[in-house]
Write a protein that holds these residues in place. Sequence first.
Motif, PDB file in Angstrom:
ATOM      1  N   GLU A  29       0.837  -1.208   0.000  1.00  0.00           N
ATOM      2  CA  GLU A  29       0.000   0.000   0.000  1.00  0.00           C
ATOM      3  C   GLU A  29       0.864   1.246   0.000  1.00  0.00           C
ATOM      4  O   GLU A  29       0.564   2.219  -0.687  1.00  0.00           O
ATOM      5  N   LEU A  71      -8.763   7.311  -0.963  1.00  0.00           N
ATOM      6  CA  LEU A  71      -9.645   6.330  -0.327  1.00  0.00           C
ATOM      7  C   LEU A  71     -10.412   5.496  -1.344  1.00  0.00           C
ATOM      8  O   LEU A  71     -10.933   4.435  -1.004  1.00  0.00           O
ATOM      9  N   PHE A  76      -5.931   0.999  -2.161  1.00  0.00           N
ATOM     10  CA  PHE A  76      -6.410   1.218  -0.798  1.00  0.00           C
ATOM     11  C   PHE A  76      -7.548   0.272  -0.471  1.00  0.00           C
ATOM     12  O   PHE A  76      -7.610  -0.296   0.622  1.00  0.00           O
ATOM     13  N   TYR A  79      -6.170  -3.150   0.252  1.00  0.00           N
ATOM     14  CA  TYR A  79      -5.491  -3.134   1.557  1.00  0.00           C
ATOM     15  C   TYR A  79      -6.509  -3.136   2.689  1.00  0.00           C
ATOM     16  O   TYR A  79      -6.420  -3.913   3.637  1.00  0.00           O
ATOM     17  N   LYS A  80      -7.524  -2.285   2.575  1.00  0.00           N
ATOM     18  CA  LYS A  80      -8.539  -2.179   3.622  1.00  0.00           C
ATOM     19  C   LYS A  80      -9.276  -3.512   3.794  1.00  0.00           C
ATOM     20  O   LYS A  80      -9.518  -3.967   4.917  1.00  0.00           O
ATOM     21  N   THR A  81      -9.622  -4.158   2.683  1.00  0.00           N
ATOM     22  CA  THR A  81     -10.347  -5.424   2.735  1.00  0.00           C
ATOM     23  C   THR A  81      -9.485  -6.542   3.318  1.00  0.00           C
ATOM     24  O   THR A  81      -9.923  -7.280   4.195  1.00  0.00           O
ATOM     25  N   THR A  83      -6.823  -6.446   5.197  1.00  0.00           N
ATOM     26  CA  THR A  83      -6.276  -6.285   6.546  1.00  0.00           C
ATOM     27  C   THR A  83      -7.351  -6.182   7.623  1.00  0.00           C
ATOM     28  O   THR A  83      -7.036  -6.179   8.806  1.00  0.00           O
ATOM     29  N   SER A  84      -8.610  -6.127   7.240  1.00  0.00           N
ATOM     30  CA  SER A  84      -9.667  -5.885   8.224  1.00  0.00           C
ATOM     31  C   SER A  84      -9.680  -6.934   9.336  1.00  0.00           C
ATOM     32  O   SER A  84      -9.913  -6.603  10.494  1.00  0.00           O
TER      33      SER A  84
END
Length: 104
Positions: A29, A71, A76, A79-81, A83-84
């Motif tokens: 990321e 965002l 991103f 990465y957000k999905t 690492t949640s």
Amino acid sequence: MSGKPIVRMAELEIDPGGIEAYRALLAEEIEASITLEDGVLSLNAVSIRDHPNKIRILEVYANREAYEAHLQTPHFLKYKTETSGMVTALTLIDVDPIAMRSKP
């Protein structure tokens, strides 16, 4: 684009079992973020020395438009999905851009 710089700092506590996988995704990321041409000035992540399972992420954007554009990037969102499930706690820390500029 116009507006004030946006500075965001997040302190994340990571599940110790997923820390290496988290670091790998974070590195991807960071690499993606610093090469974007949407006004992202920098993104830096460091471990907190006394807490090896905590990571502090500092992001600096040229302005609100650049922040919001970031965002929505595929990097991103991936990465957000991914690492949640690894993040067990998240603290957002207010950062003053003027104070940051005055630090050596």
